[in-house]
Design an enzyme around this catalytic site. Structure first.
Site, PDB file in Angstrom:
ATOM      1  N   LEU A 108       0.840  -1.204   0.000  1.00 44.42           N
ATOM      2  CA  LEU A 108       0.000   0.000   0.000  1.00 44.42           C
ATOM      3  C   LEU A 108       0.867   1.243   0.000  1.00 44.42           C
ATOM      4  CD1 LEU A 108      -1.996  -2.200   1.543  1.00 44.42           C
ATOM      5  CD2 LEU A 108      -3.366  -0.133   1.571  1.00 44.42           C
ATOM      6  N   SER A 110       0.531   5.616  -1.370  1.00 42.89           N
ATOM      7  CA  SER A 110      -0.254   6.796  -0.990  1.00 42.89           C
ATOM      8  C   SER A 110      -0.301   7.761  -2.168  1.00 42.89           C
ATOM      9  CB  SER A 110       0.433   7.460   0.199  1.00 42.89           C
ATOM     10  OG  SER A 110      -0.021   8.772   0.333  1.00 42.89           O
ATOM     11  N   SER A 111      -1.310   8.616  -2.188  1.00 44.26           N
ATOM     12  CA  SER A 111      -1.424   9.587  -3.283  1.00 44.26           C
ATOM     13  C   SER A 111      -0.321  10.643  -3.220  1.00 44.26           C
ATOM     14  CB  SER A 111      -2.794  10.264  -3.259  1.00 44.26           C
ATOM     15  OG  SER A 111      -2.975  10.924  -2.029  1.00 44.26           O
ATOM     16  N   CYS A 112       0.398  10.737  -2.094  1.00 52.20           N
ATOM     17  CA  CYS A 112       1.457  11.753  -1.998  1.00 52.20           C
ATOM     18  C   CYS A 112       2.675  11.406  -2.846  1.00 52.20           C
ATOM     19  CB  CYS A 112       1.853  11.995  -0.551  1.00 52.20           C
ATOM     20  SG  CYS A 112       2.705  10.607   0.173  1.00 52.20           S
ATOM     21  N   TYR A 139       8.582  10.709   3.129  1.00 46.47           N
ATOM     22  CA  TYR A 139       7.573   9.641   3.161  1.00 46.47           C
ATOM     23  C   TYR A 139       7.218   9.218   1.734  1.00 46.47           C
ATOM     24  CZ  TYR A 139       2.890   7.664   4.173  1.00 46.47           C
ATOM     25  OH  TYR A 139       1.782   6.866   4.272  1.00 46.47           O
ATOM     26  N   LYS A 143       7.556   5.647  -0.303  1.00 49.62           N
ATOM     27  CA  LYS A 143       6.423   4.981  -0.960  1.00 49.62           C
ATOM     28  C   LYS A 143       6.718   4.716  -2.444  1.00 49.62           C
ATOM     29  CE  LYS A 143       3.464   4.602   2.394  1.00 49.62           C
ATOM     30  NZ  LYS A 143       3.084   3.257   2.833  1.00 49.62           N
ATOM     31  N   HIS A 186      -6.109  13.117  10.511  1.00 40.96           N
ATOM     32  CA  HIS A 186      -6.497  13.619   9.202  1.00 40.96           C
ATOM     33  C   HIS A 186      -7.813  14.392   9.312  1.00 40.96           C
ATOM     34  CE1 HIS A 186      -3.907  10.121   7.634  1.00 40.96           C
ATOM     35  NE2 HIS A 186      -3.278  11.241   7.364  1.00 40.96           N
TER      36      HIS A 186
HETATM   37  N1  LIG Z   1      -5.048   6.471   6.431  1.00 42.45           N
HETATM   38  C1  LIG Z   1      -5.062   7.042   5.238  1.00 42.45           C
HETATM   39  O1  LIG Z   1      -5.779   8.010   4.973  1.00 42.45           O
HETATM   40  C2  LIG Z   1      -4.178   6.497   4.144  1.00 42.45           C
HETATM   41  C3  LIG Z   1      -4.231   7.121   2.907  1.00 42.45           C
HETATM   42  C4  LIG Z   1      -3.424   6.649   1.897  1.00 42.45           C
HETATM   43  C5  LIG Z   1      -2.573   5.591   2.116  1.00 42.45           C
HETATM   44  N2  LIG Z   1      -2.544   4.977   3.326  1.00 42.45           N
HETATM   45  C6  LIG Z   1      -1.595   3.870   3.493  1.00 42.45           C
HETATM   46  O2  LIG Z   1      -2.219   2.728   4.029  1.00 42.45           O
HETATM   47  C7  LIG Z   1      -1.286   2.020   4.840  1.00 42.45           C
HETATM   48  C8  LIG Z   1      -1.889   1.766   6.201  1.00 42.45           C
HETATM   49  O3  LIG Z   1      -2.236   3.005   6.798  1.00 42.45           O
HETATM   50  P1  LIG Z   1      -3.170   3.084   8.095  1.00 42.45           P
HETATM   51  O4  LIG Z   1      -3.918   4.357   7.992  1.00 42.45           O
HETATM   52  O5  LIG Z   1      -3.883   1.810   8.262  1.00 42.45           O
HETATM   53  O6  LIG Z   1      -2.050   3.265   9.225  1.00 42.45           O
HETATM   54  P2  LIG Z   1      -2.159   2.920  10.785  1.00 42.45           P
HETATM   55  O7  LIG Z   1      -3.587   2.855  11.207  1.00 42.45           O
HETATM   56  O8  LIG Z   1      -1.226   3.844  11.487  1.00 42.45           O
HETATM   57  O9  LIG Z   1      -1.552   1.455  10.853  1.00 42.45           O
HETATM   58  C9  LIG Z   1      -0.200   1.211  10.596  1.00 42.45           C
HETATM   59  C10 LIG Z   1       0.139  -0.150  11.121  1.00 42.45           C
HETATM   60  O10 LIG Z   1       1.526  -0.391  10.877  1.00 42.45           O
HETATM   61  C11 LIG Z   1       2.096  -0.996  12.020  1.00 42.45           C
HETATM   62  N3  LIG Z   1       3.519  -0.708  12.101  1.00 42.45           N
HETATM   63  C12 LIG Z   1       4.134   0.492  12.058  1.00 42.45           C
HETATM   64  N4  LIG Z   1       5.460   0.342  12.174  1.00 42.45           N
HETATM   65  C13 LIG Z   1       5.696  -0.996  12.297  1.00 42.45           C
HETATM   66  C14 LIG Z   1       6.857  -1.798  12.438  1.00 42.45           C
HETATM   67  N5  LIG Z   1       8.092  -1.240  12.495  1.00 42.45           N
HETATM   68  N6  LIG Z   1       6.720  -3.120  12.533  1.00 42.45           N
HETATM   69  C15 LIG Z   1       5.508  -3.698  12.501  1.00 42.45           C
HETATM   70  N7  LIG Z   1       4.361  -3.005  12.346  1.00 42.45           N
HETATM   71  C16 LIG Z   1       4.462  -1.667  12.247  1.00 42.45           C
HETATM   72  C17 LIG Z   1       1.349  -0.354  13.177  1.00 42.45           C
HETATM   73  O11 LIG Z   1       1.463  -1.140  14.303  1.00 42.45           O
HETATM   74  P3  LIG Z   1       1.479  -0.411  15.745  1.00 42.45           P
HETATM   75  O12 LIG Z   1       0.187   0.309  15.870  1.00 42.45           O
HETATM   76  O13 LIG Z   1       1.625  -1.557  16.697  1.00 42.45           O
HETATM   77  O14 LIG Z   1       2.653   0.525  15.725  1.00 42.45           O
HETATM   78  C18 LIG Z   1      -0.065  -0.301  12.617  1.00 42.45           C
HETATM   79  O15 LIG Z   1      -0.742  -1.515  12.845  1.00 42.45           O
HETATM   80  C19 LIG Z   1      -0.013   2.867   4.868  1.00 42.45           C
HETATM   81  O16 LIG Z   1       0.892   2.366   3.940  1.00 42.45           O
HETATM   82  C20 LIG Z   1      -0.471   4.226   4.441  1.00 42.45           C
HETATM   83  O17 LIG Z   1       0.524   4.927   3.760  1.00 42.45           O
HETATM   84  C21 LIG Z   1      -3.324   5.410   4.348  1.00 42.45           C
END
Ligand SMILES: NC(=O)c1ccc[n+]([C@@H]2O[C@H](COP(=O)([O-])OP(=O)(O)OC[C@H]3O[C@@H](n4cnc5c(N)ncnc54)[C@H](OP(=O)(O)O)[C@@H]3O)[C@@H](O)[C@H]2O)c1
Length: 324
Positions: A108, A110-112, A139, A143, A186
């Site tokens: 996954l 991101s749009s950035c 970041y 990505k 956000h």
């Molecule tokens: N949210 C959005 O609006 C959005 C938009 C575009 C793209 N995305 C992409 O979608 C993906 C998921 O985003 P999300 O919003 O679901 O993020 P999130 O809720 O912060 O979840 C991230 C997860 O990654 C785990 N993690 C972080 N560092 C780690 C490490 N070193 N080892 C193992 N696990 C680790 C975290 O575990 P812990 O909590 O235990 O640290 C958490 O479960 C990302 O790649 C992000 O760029 C998200």
């Protein structure tokens, strides 16, 4: 190999990872065939630990939804963490997956990843055509490296080892499991919290930063999870027909944007806030418009299903359950 693949969902406690697990279960994947590890159990930045995990458990598919994510403030304050941790997680997972026979993997992004001034809506072809937004450049570079890791492994080992590593680039996501932190969230979770608190305290008005005119696109996280599983499961010939070896990522959006003013009004209604909404035009607006071109994904047979009003209602229910 059984017909039911063993699937590793990295980041399964995050907003997107947990939605992917929900989606896999709803699609009939048995819970015992979904591998998960918390950050504390397996630090994906630890190369030796990741290699040992893959060697022991031998997953057949991987969804990489773990990442270090955050808003502008966090990205600006901790740029080294954002580039280093994201590069490491991706490199470790992709390399260990390859070494241990994983044929199918989805990262996954991101749009950035797109240039700050990319033509709207942003098509996959806009990648690497101009300078990035400086606030989250580290970041975004990580990505972009994730996309190029997948492509490079496919180009070098696709034929010889039968691997097929893909990447999807989501627009702004929201929904259950979102981060409602008062300073570090956000726009949708931040507004849900603000309107909820304003309603509870009887505040007569809520002031939103900026003019309210910029337009943004939002996708409900369960739609994102569905799109991820859809892209993972597309037959290789179909995927290859719509992508090219060095431009293989796929945008995931709903195809519609909404002004911040409309968004605020809709969230206010969803929460049941009856006061007035003001805009502080002295505060910065950011880019006038950010919309993904999701026509590649649409041509691959997927469309978003959850409308903004329905998604916001579900997000607010989740907020009430977990944060109110
Ligand atoms: N949210 C959005 O609006 C959005 C938009 C575009 C793209 N995305 C992409 O979608 C993906 C998921 O985003 P999300 O919003 O679901 O993020 P999130 O809720 O912060 O979840 C991230 C997860 O990654 C785990 N993690 C972080 N560092 C780690 C490490 N070193 N080892 C193992 N696990 C680790 C975290 O575990 P812990 O909590 O235990 O640290 C958490 O479960 C990302 O790649 C992000 O760029 C998200």
């Amino acid at each position: 190999m059984s017909s039911i693949p063993k699937i590793f969902v990295a980041g399964h406690r995050g907003m997107v990872g947990s939605a992917i697990v929900r989606r896999l279960l709803a699609g009939g994947q048995p819970a015992e065939a979904i591998l998960t590890r918390t950050h504390a159990e397996l630090d994906l930045c630890n190369q030796a630990a990741v290699q040992a995990f893959f060697a022991e458990h031998r997953p057949e598919q991987v969804y990489l939804a773990a990442a270090k994510v955050g808003g502008i403030h966090a990205n600006n304050t901790f740029p080294a963490d954002f580039i280093y941790y994201n590069l490491m997680m991706q490199a470790n997972v992709v390399a260990a997956a390859f070494r241990n026979g994983v044929k199918k993997l989805l990262i996954l992004g991101s749009s950035c990843i797109y240039p700050r001034l990319a033509p709207q809506p942003m098509a996959e072809s806009a990648l690497l055509t101009g300078p990035l937004e400086p606030t989250n450049e580290p970041y975004a570079i990580a990505k972009i490296a994730g996309i190029k890791l997948c492509e490079s492994y496919n180009r070098q080992y696709g034929q010889s080892h039968g691997i097929d590593y893909r990447s999807v680039m989501p627009t702004n996501l929201y929904g259950p499991g979102d981060n409602y932190h008062p300073e570090n969230s956000h726009v949708i979770p931040a507004l849900i919290r603000r309107f909820h608190e304003a309603k509870a305290s009887g505040a007569p008005q809520v002031t939103i930063w900026g003019t309210g005119t910029p337009k943004r696109e939002f996708l409900y996280v369960d739609d994102m999870a569905e799109a991820s599983v859809h892209v993972m499961n597309l037959p290789k010939a179909v995927y290859d027909q719509h992508t090219s070896p060095m431009q293989s990522h796929i945008n995931v959006g709903c195809g519609q944007d909404v002004s911040i003013a409309e968004l605020a009004q809709t969230i206010g209604q969803t929460v049941g806030y009856t006061g007035t909404i003001d805009f502080d035009a002295s505060k910065p607006d950011g880019a006038p418009r950010k919309l993904m071109d999701s026509s590649r994904l649409n041509a691959l047979g997927w469309q978003a299903r959850v409308g903004l009003q329905q998604g916001l209602t579900q997000a607010y229910q989740d907020f009430l359950k977990n944060h109110a």
